[in-house]
Scaffold this motif. Sequence first.
Motif, PDB file in Angstrom:
ATOM      1  N   ARG A   1      45.681  59.383  44.977  1.00  0.00           N
ATOM      2  CA  ARG A   1      46.969  59.639  45.625  1.00  0.00           C
ATOM      3  C   ARG A   1      47.690  58.327  45.913  1.00  0.00           C
ATOM      4  NH1 ARG A   1      43.399  62.800  48.371  1.00  0.00           N
ATOM      5  NH2 ARG A   1      43.489  61.432  50.203  1.00  0.00           N
ATOM      6  N   THR A   2      46.908  57.330  46.306  1.00  0.00           N
ATOM      7  CA  THR A   2      47.435  55.973  46.484  1.00  0.00           C
ATOM      8  C   THR A   2      46.437  55.008  45.869  1.00  0.00           C
ATOM      9  OG1 THR A   2      46.364  55.662  48.634  1.00  0.00           O
ATOM     10  CG2 THR A   2      48.590  56.598  48.645  1.00  0.00           C
ATOM     11  N   HIS A   3      46.878  53.850  45.503  1.00  0.00           N
ATOM     12  CA  HIS A   3      46.007  52.863  44.864  1.00  0.00           C
ATOM     13  C   HIS A   3      44.984  52.331  45.876  1.00  0.00           C
ATOM     14  CE1 HIS A   3      48.187  52.223  40.988  1.00  0.00           C
ATOM     15  NE2 HIS A   3      49.107  52.897  41.675  1.00  0.00           N
ATOM     16  N   PRO A   4      43.731  52.188  45.465  1.00  0.00           N
ATOM     17  CA  PRO A   4      42.717  51.614  46.360  1.00  0.00           C
ATOM     18  C   PRO A   4      43.105  50.211  46.808  1.00  0.00           C
ATOM     19  CG  PRO A   4      41.692  52.559  44.396  1.00  0.00           C
ATOM     20  CD  PRO A   4      43.165  52.543  44.142  1.00  0.00           C
ATOM     21  N   GLN A   5      42.705  49.880  48.018  1.00  0.00           N
ATOM     22  CA  GLN A   5      42.958  48.551  48.561  1.00  0.00           C
ATOM     23  C   GLN A   5      41.657  47.968  49.099  1.00  0.00           C
ATOM     24  OE1 GLN A   5      45.942  49.909  51.423  1.00  0.00           O
ATOM     25  NE2 GLN A   5      47.528  48.805  50.290  1.00  0.00           N
ATOM     26  N   ILE A   6      41.520  46.664  48.991  1.00  0.00           N
ATOM     27  CA  ILE A   6      40.345  45.962  49.505  1.00  0.00           C
ATOM     28  C   ILE A   6      40.827  44.957  50.550  1.00  0.00           C
ATOM     29  CG2 ILE A   6      38.383  44.472  48.953  1.00  0.00           C
ATOM     30  CD1 ILE A   6      38.626  45.625  46.046  1.00  0.00           C
ATOM     31  N   VAL A   7      40.287  45.103  51.753  1.00  0.00           N
ATOM     32  CA  VAL A   7      40.724  44.270  52.880  1.00  0.00           C
ATOM     33  C   VAL A   7      39.785  43.083  53.041  1.00  0.00           C
ATOM     34  CG1 VAL A   7      41.064  44.202  55.388  1.00  0.00           C
ATOM     35  CG2 VAL A   7      41.785  46.213  54.077  1.00  0.00           C
ATOM     36  N   LEU A   8      40.371  41.914  53.313  1.00  0.00           N
ATOM     37  CA  LEU A   8      39.615  40.734  53.717  1.00  0.00           C
ATOM     38  C   LEU A   8      40.215  40.220  55.019  1.00  0.00           C
ATOM     39  CD1 LEU A   8      39.244  38.750  50.348  1.00  0.00           C
ATOM     40  CD2 LEU A   8      37.551  40.218  51.438  1.00  0.00           C
ATOM     41  N   MET A   9      39.377  40.094  56.046  1.00  0.00           N
ATOM     42  CA  MET A   9      39.804  39.546  57.334  1.00  0.00           C
ATOM     43  C   MET A   9      39.418  38.067  57.372  1.00  0.00           C
ATOM     44  SD  MET A   9      41.104  42.255  58.785  1.00  0.00           S
ATOM     45  CE  MET A   9      41.330  41.649  60.454  1.00  0.00           C
ATOM     46  N   CYS A  10      40.385  37.208  57.674  1.00  0.00           N
ATOM     47  CA  CYS A  10      40.165  35.763  57.562  1.00  0.00           C
ATOM     48  C   CYS A  10      40.424  35.056  58.887  1.00  0.00           C
ATOM     49  CB  CYS A  10      41.078  35.162  56.503  1.00  0.00           C
ATOM     50  SG  CYS A  10      40.907  35.943  54.885  1.00  0.00           S
ATOM     51  N   ALA A  11      39.668  33.981  59.101  1.00  0.00           N
ATOM     52  CA  ALA A  11      39.775  33.218  60.342  1.00  0.00           C
ATOM     53  C   ALA A  11      40.727  32.043  60.218  1.00  0.00           C
ATOM     54  CB  ALA A  11      38.390  32.722  60.762  1.00  0.00           C
ATOM     55  N   MET A  12      41.482  31.974  59.110  1.00  0.00           N
ATOM     56  CA  MET A  12      42.483  30.924  58.947  1.00  0.00           C
ATOM     57  C   MET A  12      43.601  31.468  58.076  1.00  0.00           C
ATOM     58  SD  MET A  12      40.473  28.376  56.321  1.00  0.00           S
ATOM     59  CE  MET A  12      39.039  28.292  57.383  1.00  0.00           C
ATOM     60  N   SER A  13      44.745  30.851  58.176  1.00  0.00           N
ATOM     61  CA  SER A  13      45.898  31.317  57.417  1.00  0.00           C
ATOM     62  C   SER A  13      45.656  31.135  55.917  1.00  0.00           C
ATOM     63  CB  SER A  13      47.145  30.540  57.839  1.00  0.00           C
ATOM     64  OG  SER A  13      48.265  30.956  57.100  1.00  0.00           O
ATOM     65  N   PRO A  14      45.773  32.202  55.121  1.00  0.00           N
ATOM     66  CA  PRO A  14      45.515  32.081  53.693  1.00  0.00           C
ATOM     67  C   PRO A  14      46.750  31.562  52.940  1.00  0.00           C
ATOM     68  CG  PRO A  14      45.984  34.372  54.232  1.00  0.00           C
ATOM     69  CD  PRO A  14      46.013  33.606  55.527  1.00  0.00           C
ATOM     70  N   ASP A  15      46.488  30.785  51.913  1.00  0.00           N
ATOM     71  CA  ASP A  15      47.537  30.331  51.002  1.00  0.00           C
ATOM     72  C   ASP A  15      47.424  31.162  49.729  1.00  0.00           C
ATOM     73  OD1 ASP A  15      49.183  29.092  49.154  1.00  0.00           O
ATOM     74  OD2 ASP A  15      48.388  27.076  49.463  1.00  0.00           O
ATOM     75  N   THR A  16      48.392  32.028  49.491  1.00  0.00           N
ATOM     76  CA  THR A  16      48.353  32.926  48.330  1.00  0.00           C
ATOM     77  C   THR A  16      49.419  32.563  47.303  1.00  0.00           C
ATOM     78  OG1 THR A  16      49.813  34.513  49.438  1.00  0.00           O
ATOM     79  CG2 THR A  16      47.440  34.804  49.745  1.00  0.00           C
ATOM     80  N   SER A  17      49.895  31.332  47.332  1.00  0.00           N
ATOM     81  CA  SER A  17      51.019  30.933  46.483  1.00  0.00           C
ATOM     82  C   SER A  17      50.667  30.876  45.004  1.00  0.00           C
ATOM     83  CB  SER A  17      51.562  29.575  46.938  1.00  0.00           C
ATOM     84  OG  SER A  17      50.540  28.580  46.887  1.00  0.00           O
ATOM     85  N   VAL A  18      49.385  30.678  44.670  1.00  0.00           N
ATOM     86  CA  VAL A  18      48.961  30.608  43.273  1.00  0.00           C
ATOM     87  C   VAL A  18      48.310  31.921  42.887  1.00  0.00           C
ATOM     88  CG1 VAL A  18      47.500  29.409  41.590  1.00  0.00           C
ATOM     89  CG2 VAL A  18      48.621  28.118  43.432  1.00  0.00           C
ATOM     90  N   PRO A  19      48.861  32.648  41.907  1.00  0.00           N
ATOM     91  CA  PRO A  19      48.245  33.916  41.494  1.00  0.00           C
ATOM     92  C   PRO A  19      46.780  33.713  41.081  1.00  0.00           C
ATOM     93  CG  PRO A  19      50.429  33.684  40.519  1.00  0.00           C
ATOM     94  CD  PRO A  19      50.098  32.368  41.156  1.00  0.00           C
ATOM     95  N   GLY A  20      45.932  34.594  41.544  1.00  0.00           N
ATOM     96  CA  GLY A  20      44.509  34.518  41.195  1.00  0.00           C
ATOM     97  C   GLY A  20      43.676  33.706  42.157  1.00  0.00           C
ATOM     98  N   ILE A  21      44.322  33.053  43.128  1.00  0.00           N
ATOM     99  CA  ILE A  21      43.584  32.206  44.077  1.00  0.00           C
ATOM    100  C   ILE A  21      44.112  32.434  45.498  1.00  0.00           C
ATOM    101  CG2 ILE A  21      43.057  29.847  44.785  1.00  0.00           C
ATOM    102  CD1 ILE A  21      43.272  28.990  41.880  1.00  0.00           C
ATOM    103  N   ILE A  22      43.190  32.666  46.400  1.00  0.00           N
ATOM    104  CA  ILE A  22      43.514  32.679  47.829  1.00  0.00           C
ATOM    105  C   ILE A  22      42.838  31.459  48.434  1.00  0.00           C
ATOM    106  CG2 ILE A  22      43.371  33.943  50.001  1.00  0.00           C
ATOM    107  CD1 ILE A  22      42.832  36.478  48.302  1.00  0.00           C
ATOM    108  N   ARG A  23      43.600  30.511  48.891  1.00  0.00           N
ATOM    109  CA  ARG A  23      43.009  29.299  49.460  1.00  0.00           C
ATOM    110  C   ARG A  23      42.776  29.488  50.952  1.00  0.00           C
ATOM    111  NH1 ARG A  23      42.323  25.402  45.998  1.00  0.00           N
ATOM    112  NH2 ARG A  23      43.602  25.304  44.092  1.00  0.00           N
ATOM    113  N   LEU A  24      41.543  29.201  51.365  1.00  0.00           N
ATOM    114  CA  LEU A  24      41.146  29.261  52.765  1.00  0.00           C
ATOM    115  C   LEU A  24      40.543  27.911  53.121  1.00  0.00           C
ATOM    116  CD1 LEU A  24      39.460  32.778  52.721  1.00  0.00           C
ATOM    117  CD2 LEU A  24      41.678  32.219  53.724  1.00  0.00           C
ATOM    118  N   GLY A  25      41.406  26.977  53.559  1.00  0.00           N
ATOM    119  CA  GLY A  25      40.931  25.624  53.817  1.00  0.00           C
ATOM    120  C   GLY A  25      40.393  24.999  52.547  1.00  0.00           C
TER     121      GLY A  25
END
Length: 638
Positions: free
Chosen positions: A559-583
């Motif tokens: 009915r809706t697309h599956p989603q996967i949640v990640l809870m992070c202890a620092m602000s994520p940098d998602t500016s580059v596709p394919g990479i989430i930078r965490l420090g």
Amino acid sequence: MQSDNIYIKITVKKTFVSFLLLSVSSSVAFAGTKLLTSLYDRTVTDSTLVYPGNFHPLPQAGDTFWRDSVPETIRNSYIAYGEKYLGKSWPALPVTEFARFKGDGNRTGYEQLSFNRRRQLAALVMAEITEGRKRFVPDIINGLHCILEETWWGIPAHYGKNIPTYEDQTVDLFNAETAGLIAWTAYMLNTDIESFSPQLRKRIDNEITRRILRPAAKTDYWWKRAGMNWNPWIASNWLACILICEHDRKQQTEGVAQIIAALDCFIDSYPADGGCDEGPNYWDRAAASLFDCLNLLNLATDGRIDVSDNQKIKAMAAYAYKLYVGKGRCVNFADANINTMALQLNVAYPFGLYIDDPVMKQFAAYIAHKKDFARHAAEIYDNSGNWPALARELFLIRNVNGLIKEEPREPLLKDVWLPDLQIMTSRSRNLFVAMKGGTNGESHNHNDVGSFIVYTDGSPLIVDPGVGSYTAKTFSKQRYDIWSMQSQYHNLPIINGTGQKDGRQYAASEAKYSKGRLSIDIAKAYPEEAGVRQWTRELKMNGKHGIEITETYLLDTMRTHPQIVLMCAMSPDTSVPGIIRLGKHRVEYDPSQLSLTSSGIDELLDEKLRGIWSDGLYRIVMTVKSEKTGGRIKYSIK
């Protein structure tokens, strides 16, 4: 036997006490080994159980032991801490603050006032014992009288009425804890109290009899059959009161028999792996309180009751360091927070001695070293609530010279698997990961079957938010209305817009473990409306490749697309596709498979959680792009 969580109403003298979060498996009598009962023969115990008035487990105040055998720096710490309370008034306990819980649900206001009274008394008692000059005795006498005048010794969250009454002496955790504090004070300072007034010493015994000894023995409280912390926590204080303040031999032996039966229910409820489903922060008042009981039983029976070689008891102790992350932090599944050490020093070392566990003894020495116990013995408990458990502190410093000689060592175990609780941990290089299966019917449960957390060099990276300040809602039918209890705020999938459901039937299946690798199907943790047939999550610690996660799923419908949640202890940098930078670290994913959104959730944090997540808490949602009802998603953390 029903299998999901129940909301329990306990009738005591026509009052109702509401309490949630006992799974049925934790609130009924268990058929098991009855470890302690097997050692308890009434004829033998009647001849070996110490008689009333003859229990002498520790040197009392005034004994030269405390001045000659305890290092001066440690004694000076307790004395200086006690001096802060010399001549101080005793905090008032307004009845309006007690009644507040039934009004707006706030429980911390009254608790803080009540705990501060007990902290003050314990600090003065420890100062007097270690100094031995009677300088603190007048304040101790005033404190005793002040607490004896309280109508009830517990906290409003555990009481049926909006104000306490003289007649209703319900036995809860802190009614028992206070009774234990008073009993140990009376034992340690018996000569000084008797010298001031024999009537005061007699009143102590009478109040403890009225408030805990008779109610505990005569009432069929649910906690006597429970497999969670209320059982040994209350029993440890009840037992101390029996051994110190009970003068009737028949009442004494019958009370000890009841405690032994209760403790067997607790022990038999535990799995062989020793896991505590209440979370590591509750170990201190679950397995560790069981040790308090075992220690007293051993002393009171001249060693007749001794289970120090039992493998389950050893496993229950080891749980405390098996879920240790590093830098004083522990895995915080269930009602736990990352910044609280999984064990308190004043019980860790005596427990380690009891079972002769070198890892636990060395861990205790490590804690002592990091907290500079040798110079700041009293101060290390400043942030631990009801400071400290007096008996624990006394048993610790009785053996403090052994602690000082112990080699400090942090228990950074490489791989851990608790098969019954279905928790694994693994560390490689600077990464640590923990993942859980289990059920959503555990005590102090969060809906978190299949969730994982990641740390780097002991600091949080991908996290479990933990638990905020307790309120009336926390232990009610509305528990899962709280965001931090929901799977949507854990590191888990949201399937067809649906999170996991609470209840023991909502559980992991097909668990397969090998070192550093765990695979479980979490589909059954979701309700029918999620429309999920299979969701197998495999997590693998893969050395230089970091942590690899594979999600294999099959849905009945989308009915809706599956989603996967990640809870992070620092602000994520998602500016580059394919990479989430965490420090210095990154999450790598396939941008052709997943799209991302991220947001801070500071507005959801209460004061307690803001203190823990001072750098903020962030929620990343990775949405599956495919229209197919089945697929495989891979991502890694490096």
